[in-house]
Design a protein around this motif. Sequence first.
Motif, mmCIF file in Angstrom:
data_model
loop_
_atom_site.group_PDB
_atom_site.id
_atom_site.type_symbol
_atom_site.label_atom_id
_atom_site.label_comp_id
_atom_site.label_asym_id
_atom_site.label_seq_id
_atom_site.Cartn_x
_atom_site.Cartn_y
_atom_site.Cartn_z
ATOM 1 N N ASP A 83 0.838 -1.194 0.000
ATOM 2 C CA ASP A 83 0.000 0.000 0.000
ATOM 3 C C ASP A 83 0.875 1.247 0.000
ATOM 4 O OD1 ASP A 83 -2.294 -1.559 0.126
ATOM 5 O OD2 ASP A 83 -2.298 -1.598 2.323
ATOM 6 N N PRO A 84 0.391 2.351 -0.559
ATOM 7 C CA PRO A 84 1.162 3.608 -0.535
ATOM 8 C C PRO A 84 1.431 4.048 0.902
ATOM 9 C CG PRO A 84 -0.654 3.750 -2.101
ATOM 10 C CD PRO A 84 -0.868 2.483 -1.322
ATOM 11 N N SER A 88 -0.703 10.894 -2.142
ATOM 12 C CA SER A 88 -0.565 10.878 -3.593
ATOM 13 C C SER A 88 -0.134 12.233 -4.153
ATOM 14 C CB SER A 88 -1.889 10.464 -4.240
ATOM 15 O OG SER A 88 -2.929 11.360 -3.869
ATOM 16 N N GLY A 272 5.561 -0.471 0.863
ATOM 17 C CA GLY A 272 5.670 0.666 -0.027
ATOM 18 C C GLY A 272 5.373 0.328 -1.469
ATOM 19 N N ASP A 273 5.508 1.313 -2.348
ATOM 20 C CA ASP A 273 5.226 1.125 -3.763
ATOM 21 C C ASP A 273 6.122 2.050 -4.581
ATOM 22 O OD1 ASP A 273 2.877 3.427 -4.851
ATOM 23 O OD2 ASP A 273 3.644 3.448 -2.821
ATOM 24 N N GLU A 275 5.679 4.621 -6.393
ATOM 25 C CA GLU A 275 5.429 6.058 -6.304
ATOM 26 C C GLU A 275 5.850 6.605 -4.951
ATOM 27 O OE1 GLU A 275 1.794 7.853 -7.628
ATOM 28 O OE2 GLU A 275 1.373 6.203 -8.997
ATOM 29 N N SER A 276 5.450 5.932 -3.883
ATOM 30 C CA SER A 276 5.743 6.420 -2.537
ATOM 31 C C SER A 276 7.230 6.534 -2.272
ATOM 32 C CB SER A 276 5.114 5.497 -1.490
ATOM 33 O OG SER A 276 3.707 5.529 -1.544
ATOM 34 N N LYS A 279 8.965 9.737 -2.978
ATOM 35 C CA LYS A 279 8.532 10.893 -2.200
ATOM 36 C C LYS A 279 9.261 11.008 -0.860
ATOM 37 C CE LYS A 279 3.949 10.394 -4.310
ATOM 38 N NZ LYS A 279 4.033 11.517 -5.241
#
Length: 392
Positions: A83-84, A88, A272-273, A275-276, A279
């Motif tokens: 999961d993030p 977003s 995590g993923d 995209e995350s 960040k």
Amino acid sequence: HRFFVNQLNTSLSYSLLNPKMAKTEEELPHGVEKLHPDAVETAPIIVKKAALAFFVYIFFMDVVLCFWPGLYHMYLRYYVSFDPVMPSDAPNDITPVAEVYGVHDYASTREYYGNEVIIFRNYTDCKSTFDNVIFPRRKDQLDTYTHIEYLDKPGNAYRPGVTKGDFVDRTLAEVLKRKDPNEFASFLRIFSDVDFKDLLKAKPDDNFAFDSSFISFFKRPVVSTGIHAAPVAQTLSLQCYGTKSWLFWKSSDLTKHKIYPVSSPQGQVLSGDPESILKIPTKAAIVYPGDLMYFPPLYYHAVATNPGKNVMFAIRKIDRESVVRGIIISPRLSFNWLFRYMHTQLYNKSGKAGFHENKERYPFKEAIWTEVVKKQFENFADYDGLDAFNLP
């Protein structure tokens, strides 16, 4: 005698009857009650129970799970999450690594070693050394290479853009002659200490453990290696041909943002993923032919590679300094690696040190592959994260 006894009895009786004459107990502050002699203080008991619970937790996480593959497999099954971990709309936090110019010998690089990634630009003419010294010496050396297939997407930090398939044994000369875009030499072990000294311009008494070398002829830009880390080794990555782009994360930053790292049987993240992870604090490095890059133990990274001929040596330095540096960076990850390494070596019949491509999956490696890597590959195969690497 009788007179003094009578006087003493009279004085004692008077003092018992007169409160002002009697010795009183020490008065306690208002609102504070005297503890009964038979009462038990609860604070020390709570502290003891908390300490015991902490010890049991550490023993389970850092000892039991490091020697019991079956239980570790079950633990991963229920603990892994993709999961993030960041909002977003949070911006990417990517900054370049430090660069140094004018350093051209191994001894001069040592003063820069520490807890950060460093690129030594134009360190050496690696192409010439490889073609004229290393290749003639190792051209008939046999090692295991991997057949690959390309995904529809070029990959991301969690999922490479190629899928590894069957293994094939080839000599170095065969690989360089074939230039096969569907074969990938990753984590090779065909070079030795004498080769590293020639490549790095090191002295005879300088020692290096082993290399994780990469040779490819990709037909398009791809993320060639997903996120991983070397636990106790300081790494010197020397680029000879082609260009690679790297993304780096400190283990402490990963943990702080709930992207939980593991160090063995191979460095991975359990949450995590794609995209995350961009960040949180991320370091980026583009490495050109002739550049040397240093990074310390437990600095997690993913790598993207340009098409065409690409040759890179990741030379591992494992000594007292490296081990101490790894323990300082993360005692827990360092000792977890040590315990699982001891276990996996019971199954390692290849004679090769460190992570390497092979057909066998040891118990802990099987757990990581089934519950982490395979699921990452399945979940993130369609995510295109190549732009984050900023390949030229």
